[in-house]
Design an enzyme around this catalytic site. Structure first.
Site, PDB file in Angstrom:
ATOM      1  CG  HIS A 124      -1.443   0.866   1.614  1.00  0.00           C
ATOM      2  ND1 HIS A 124      -3.088   0.984   1.463  1.00  0.00           N
ATOM      3  CD2 HIS A 124      -1.436   2.536   1.507  1.00  0.00           C
ATOM      4  CE1 HIS A 124      -3.209   2.463   1.710  1.00  0.00           C
ATOM      5  NE2 HIS A 124      -2.443   3.731   2.084  1.00  0.00           N
ATOM      6  CD  GLU A 125       2.211   3.907   3.548  1.00  0.00           C
ATOM      7  OE1 GLU A 125       2.418   4.984   2.667  1.00  0.00           O
ATOM      8  OE2 GLU A 125       1.031   3.688   4.254  1.00  0.00           O
ATOM      9  CG  HIS A 133       0.319   6.266  -0.364  1.00  0.00           C
ATOM     10  ND1 HIS A 133      -0.541   6.740  -1.587  1.00  0.00           N
ATOM     11  CD2 HIS A 133      -0.083   5.462   0.449  1.00  0.00           C
ATOM     12  CE1 HIS A 133      -1.644   6.160  -0.314  1.00  0.00           C
ATOM     13  NE2 HIS A 133      -1.653   5.673   0.426  1.00  0.00           N
ATOM     14  CG  ASP A 140     -13.880 -50.903  -4.594  1.00  0.00           C
ATOM     15  OD1 ASP A 140     -13.514 -49.613  -4.664  1.00  0.00           O
ATOM     16  OD2 ASP A 140     -13.093 -51.774  -3.290  1.00  0.00           O
TER      17      ASP A 140
END
Length: 426
Positions: A21-22, A25, A215
């Site tokens: 997120h950072e 920016h 089977d």
């Protein structure tokens, strides 16, 4: 041990998403020519740091988030060197500032969609269409049948039968086993879980013959289906989340019971079809997030009640602590798809929450930037001088109130998640 590992893994996923997120920016700010001086992951004492060009990067001791320092985010910033004034963020056009401030949330949205795409493309998931179009394979056999529907006071759910007290189920009398595939009922081929259960429910008290493969060998056996009281299918379709305690006698009917659960086929959509499924699920999660945000105020009393000893409402908000604990339980139980869905949902929630038009959230900065733009335009139309930039210092009391409210709510959810956590329904 696996639960603890799952908690740490989920917390790491959140930590990485917040760091990205950072980074969103930082990346967009540098793209537009703004000056970024610091990018750190974590808070508290610095463990190590290094400088590359004009930006200092580092890792801090407390893994509780990340932060980026962009020079001159507001006109009131007093730490902008004279030579950096032209690159101060507040001097850039409003659309560029909007891109930078929204980049963190956009990163969360992109992560959420990417997580969903990977889940739907490569992880085999329950395929309801195949459950309804293929012969039914048995997952489990009920040892008995509860003929009278009732609610268990201890669990507040439908009472389960008790072996040795209640009659054996028809599946037990037939000798059915997990892994058997039912191919025909009364000599007629039957495919799909709904088709099988509809015929079984309509044959209570009657003798039926069931053909199944085991089977590679086909066998046919007959049994008289017991009659049991069960909730009407229409009631379940109309309200699948209806509590057992809300069921009335009018909601019940007498039906035939076989006593099996099906194996739900699993398939992966592949990278192409996974795109459409990821987009559809994104829409569902966005709608759910907006709905949850609108209900936040009314859930506060329920959170407080959970702290004082009441049963925890599963619809109440959870903190990062609670989400990580649930993630750990899902990991421990092998519920990888739900684990991944929860991580994607949390990314969408963080992204949307950060765009709320309140300081100190990113959405608050965006709202102020556009308020300044519209106000300047209106003053120009009225022939009045531009009033200039918003004074952030005058907004500090409101900002502190928002921080206090959000901080209190966070403490409340964390306390509830520790004292009275939400329990998984399975």
């Amino acid at each position: 041990m696996m639960e603890i590992f799952g908690i740490l893994l989920f917390a790491l996923g959140i930590f990485i998403s917040v760091a990205l997120h950072e980074a969103g920016h930082m990346g967009t700010a540098r793209m537009f020519g703004m000056k970024v001086t610091r990018f750190f992951v974590g808070f508290g004492p610095t463990l190590f740091a290094f400088r590359r060009k004009e930006t200092e990067y580092g890792l801090k001791a407390i893994p509780a988030g990340a932060f980026v320092k962009i020079v001159g985010m507001t006109p009131q910033d007093d730490d902008v060197a004279p030579e950096d004034q032209p690159r101060a963020m507040w001097r850039f056009p409003v659309w560029k500032r909007t891109v930078v401030m929204s980049a963190g949330s956009v990163t969360h949205f992109a992560l959420g969609i990417l997580i969903l795409w990977g889940l739907f493309s490569f992880v085999p998931l329950n395929d309801q269409s195949k459950l309804q179009s293929q012969p039914v394979t048995i997952a489990s056999v009920s040892p008995c049948v509860e003929q009278q529907w009732s609610v268990d006071p201890a669990t507040q759910r439908e009472r389960a039968c008790e072996k040795g007290v209640d009659p054996d189920s028809a599946a037990v009398m037939l000798g059915l086993q997990p892994g058997d595939t039912i191919t025909a009922l009364n000599g007629q081929r039957v495919t799909g879980w709904d088709a099988l259960t509809t015929q079984i429910r309509a044959s209570g008290g009657q003798q039926v013959s069931i053909t199944f493969d085991r089977d590679g060998t086909s066998q046919t056996r007959s049994v008289t289906l017991p009659v049991a009281e069960r909730v009407k299918q229409q009631v379940i379709r109309d309200d699948p989340d209806r509590a057992a305690t809300d069921i009335t006698p009018a909601d019940l009917e007498k039906v035939g019971m076989l006593g099996i659960t099906p194996v739900i086929p699993r398939t992966a959509a592949g990278p192409i079809d996974g795109v459409g499924k990821a987009v559809d699920q994104t829409g569902v999660m966005f709608e759910g997030t907006f709905s949850a945000l609108k209900r936040f105020p009314e859930k506060v009393p329920a959170l407080w009640a959970a702290l004082t000893g009441d049963e925890r409402d599963p619809e109440t908000p959870i903190s990062v602590v609670g989400a990580s604990r649930i993630g750990g339980e899902l990991f421990d139980r092998g519920e990888w798809p739900t684990f991944i869905l929860l991580l994607a949902a949390l990314n969408f929630f963080i992204g949307i929450f950060n765009l709320l038009p309140l300081l100190p959230l990113d959405g608050g900065h965006i709202a102020i930037a556009w308020f300044e733009k519209v106000r300047s335009w209106l003053y120009a139309r009225l022939g009045r001088p531009d009033p200039g930039r918003v004074d952030y210092f005058k907004l500090m009391p409101v900002t502190y109130v928002v921080i206090l409210i959000f901080g209190g709510f966070t403490l409340l959810t964390v306390a509830a998640d520790i004292v009275n956590p939400i329990q998984l329904p399975f």
